[in-house]
Write a protein that holds these residues in place. Structure first.
Motif, PDB file in Angstrom:
ATOM      1  N   SER A 139      79.402  60.370   0.284  1.00 39.15           N
ATOM      2  CA  SER A 139      78.567  60.364   1.583  1.00 39.15           C
ATOM      3  C   SER A 139      79.905  60.300   2.894  1.00 39.15           C
ATOM      4  CB  SER A 139      77.756  59.091   1.690  1.00 39.15           C
ATOM      5  OG  SER A 139      78.202  58.108   1.518  1.00 39.15           O
ATOM      6  N   GLN A 198      78.306  68.314  -1.730  1.00 38.64           N
ATOM      7  CA  GLN A 198      77.128  68.356  -0.843  1.00 38.64           C
ATOM      8  C   GLN A 198      75.902  67.949  -1.708  1.00 38.64           C
ATOM      9  OE1 GLN A 198      77.658  71.939   1.395  1.00 38.64           O
ATOM     10  NE2 GLN A 198      78.911  70.994   3.048  1.00 38.64           N
ATOM     11  N   LYS A 199      76.082  68.912  -2.934  1.00 39.86           N
ATOM     12  CA  LYS A 199      74.752  68.579  -3.943  1.00 39.86           C
ATOM     13  C   LYS A 199      74.580  67.049  -4.417  1.00 39.86           C
ATOM     14  CE  LYS A 199      74.928  73.475  -5.575  1.00 39.86           C
ATOM     15  NZ  LYS A 199      75.150  74.331  -6.536  1.00 39.86           N
ATOM     16  N   HIS A 200      75.794  66.598  -4.613  1.00 42.05           N
ATOM     17  CA  HIS A 200      75.594  65.272  -5.027  1.00 42.05           C
ATOM     18  C   HIS A 200      75.230  64.372  -3.967  1.00 42.05           C
ATOM     19  CE1 HIS A 200      77.208  66.164  -8.667  1.00 42.05           C
ATOM     20  NE2 HIS A 200      78.526  66.091  -8.442  1.00 42.05           N
ATOM     21  N   ALA A 201      75.719  64.446  -2.658  1.00 44.24           N
ATOM     22  CA  ALA A 201      75.241  63.795  -1.330  1.00 44.24           C
ATOM     23  C   ALA A 201      73.723  64.162  -1.006  1.00 44.24           C
ATOM     24  CB  ALA A 201      76.189  64.303  -0.379  1.00 44.24           C
ATOM     25  N   SER A 202      73.180  65.147  -1.402  1.00 41.99           N
ATOM     26  CA  SER A 202      71.788  65.184  -1.048  1.00 41.99           C
ATOM     27  C   SER A 202      70.746  64.536  -2.085  1.00 41.99           C
ATOM     28  CB  SER A 202      71.424  66.724  -1.072  1.00 41.99           C
ATOM     29  OG  SER A 202      71.720  67.393  -2.567  1.00 41.99           O
ATOM     30  N   LEU A 203      71.375  64.360  -3.458  1.00 41.61           N
ATOM     31  CA  LEU A 203      70.720  63.476  -4.459  1.00 41.61           C
ATOM     32  C   LEU A 203      70.809  62.041  -4.163  1.00 41.61           C
ATOM     33  CD1 LEU A 203      71.405  65.566  -7.655  1.00 41.61           C
ATOM     34  CD2 LEU A 203      69.448  65.364  -6.572  1.00 41.61           C
ATOM     35  N   GLY A 247      72.230  60.496  -1.500  1.00 38.12           N
ATOM     36  CA  GLY A 247      72.280  60.291   0.052  1.00 38.12           C
ATOM     37  C   GLY A 247      71.283  59.106   0.591  1.00 38.12           C
ATOM     38  N   THR A 256      59.295  59.189   1.705  1.00 38.93           N
ATOM     39  CA  THR A 256      60.418  59.704   1.392  1.00 38.93           C
ATOM     40  C   THR A 256      61.325  59.234   0.227  1.00 38.93           C
ATOM     41  OG1 THR A 256      60.663  60.415   3.873  1.00 38.93           O
ATOM     42  CG2 THR A 256      62.706  60.630   2.749  1.00 38.93           C
ATOM     43  N   SER A 312      62.899  61.310  -3.015  1.00 41.89           N
ATOM     44  CA  SER A 312      64.150  61.437  -3.194  1.00 41.89           C
ATOM     45  C   SER A 312      64.522  60.823  -4.678  1.00 41.89           C
ATOM     46  CB  SER A 312      64.981  60.642  -2.188  1.00 41.89           C
ATOM     47  OG  SER A 312      64.907  61.435  -1.061  1.00 41.89           O
ATOM     48  N   ASN A 326      63.732  62.999  -7.248  1.00 37.32           N
ATOM     49  CA  ASN A 326      64.400  64.267  -7.635  1.00 37.32           C
ATOM     50  C   ASN A 326      65.671  63.627  -8.363  1.00 37.32           C
ATOM     51  OD1 ASN A 326      63.042  65.939  -6.336  1.00 37.32           O
ATOM     52  ND2 ASN A 326      63.871  65.430  -4.252  1.00 37.32           N
TER      53      ASN A 326
END
Length: 312
Positions: free
Chosen positions: A51, A144-149, A151, A163, A167, A170
């Motif tokens: 992050s 960025q994919k890891h951060a979206s998972l 975050g 939310t 998350s 996912n």
């Protein structure tokens, strides 16, 4: 003969270094590489997580975009100041445009630049920054994919429960390993779950009122759970944060540590024993700890241990 050739080459290099285009390029590359070097060192810190790494990457991209729009005038000002120190006239030399041979009839002719400064800005300054922006994107796609998972683990205090639940679901799906198992001529699927998304959401909701305000990043949350013996009360969160923190942002720090062994062996060759090699490798890898030690105290302790006292 060699001295004359060296003298002529040095004089020609000195003349080129005083050229206005060279000075502008010097200031431009200094500004660009300074920012890239700063972000590179930030990403190689041991405490850096994905992050924070993505945040540093986004700041670098925003700086490049702003520098592309407004930085050229600042580069010219810096080059003019450098030219004054060198007693050089900061003027771009106008060069004749070389015509490129057309491969097809429908190709348009090269557009000539009447202003050499504008030609440098378009052909060099903007071109380099555009290439830098294009090359940075693919390097951080996986991060960025890891951060979206993961975050939401950094911002769950300010997120609503719906939310967080979405998350967490996912993340559970991403951390699920599906295997095919064949038994008695029948193939079945077996799922291996690292975490439970529903329970992770409930654990985060339960952690909100008891988490100290100074725990703002995943490492501090992990330390809070570990030091207070609450890892068993929040098992899914404990596992999720451990996975998140062990995902490397870059591998440069690890490669640099392991490369120390070759440097030590190259320097000392084969004139030392295994114990000394191991000790030197540890000292080289843990160089930050070594810098904090006082050499005088170490020598004093060594002398006290090795002194030989004779009783009369």
């Amino acid at each position: 003969m060699d001295d004359a050739h060296t003298k002529n080459e040095a004089e020609s290099l000195a003349i080129q270094m005083k050229d206005s285009k060279f000075l502008v390029s010097l200031v431009f590359w200094h500004d660009l590489l300074s920012q890239v070097n700063f972000v590179s060192k930030e990403l190689q810190r041991d405490t850096m997580d994905i992050s924070a790494g993505i945040s540093s990457f986004e700041k670098l991209c925003n700086w490049l975009k702003t520098y592309r729009e407004k930085g050229f005038q600042e580069v010219l000002i810096g080059a003019n100041e450098l030219a004054e120190d060198l007693d050089v006239t900061p003027v771009f030399q106008t060069k004749r445009l070389r015509k490129r041979k057309k491969q097809f009839e429908y190709e348009s002719a090269d557009e000539a630049f009447s202003d050499p400064e504008e030609a440098y800005r378009v052909q060099c300054f903007n071109h380099v920054l555009d290439k830098a922006l294009q090359s940075l994107g693919p390097r951080f796609e996986q991060s960025q994919k890891h951060a979206s998972l993961f975050g939401f683990l950094c911002e769950f205090k300010n997120l609503p429960k719906d939310t967080i639940r979405k998350s967490a679901a996912n993340l559970e799906l991403a951390l699920t390993d599906v295997k095919l198992v064949q038994e008695n001529e029948q193939v079945s699927t077996v799922k291996s779950l690292d975490i439970n998304g529903y329970m992770l959401c409930e654990e985060l909701e339960a952690l909100k009122p008891i988490l100290p305000s100074d725990c703002r990043n995943p490492l501090q949350i992990l330390q809070f759970l570990a030091y207070n013996n609450r890892s068993t009360a929040f098992p899914n969160l404990f596992i999720a944060i451990q996975i998140f923190l062990t995902i490397p942002v870059t591998v440069a720090s690890g490669e640099r540590s392991f490369s120390k062994l070759n440097l030590i062996k190259t320097y000392l060759r084969s004139t030392m024993q295994e114990d000394r090699l191991r000790s030197l490798a540890i000292m080289s890898i843990e160089c930050e700890v070594m810098k904090s030690l006082t050499l005088g105290n170490i020598l004093k302790d060594f002398a006290e241990q090795m002194v030989r006292k004779i009783k009369f």
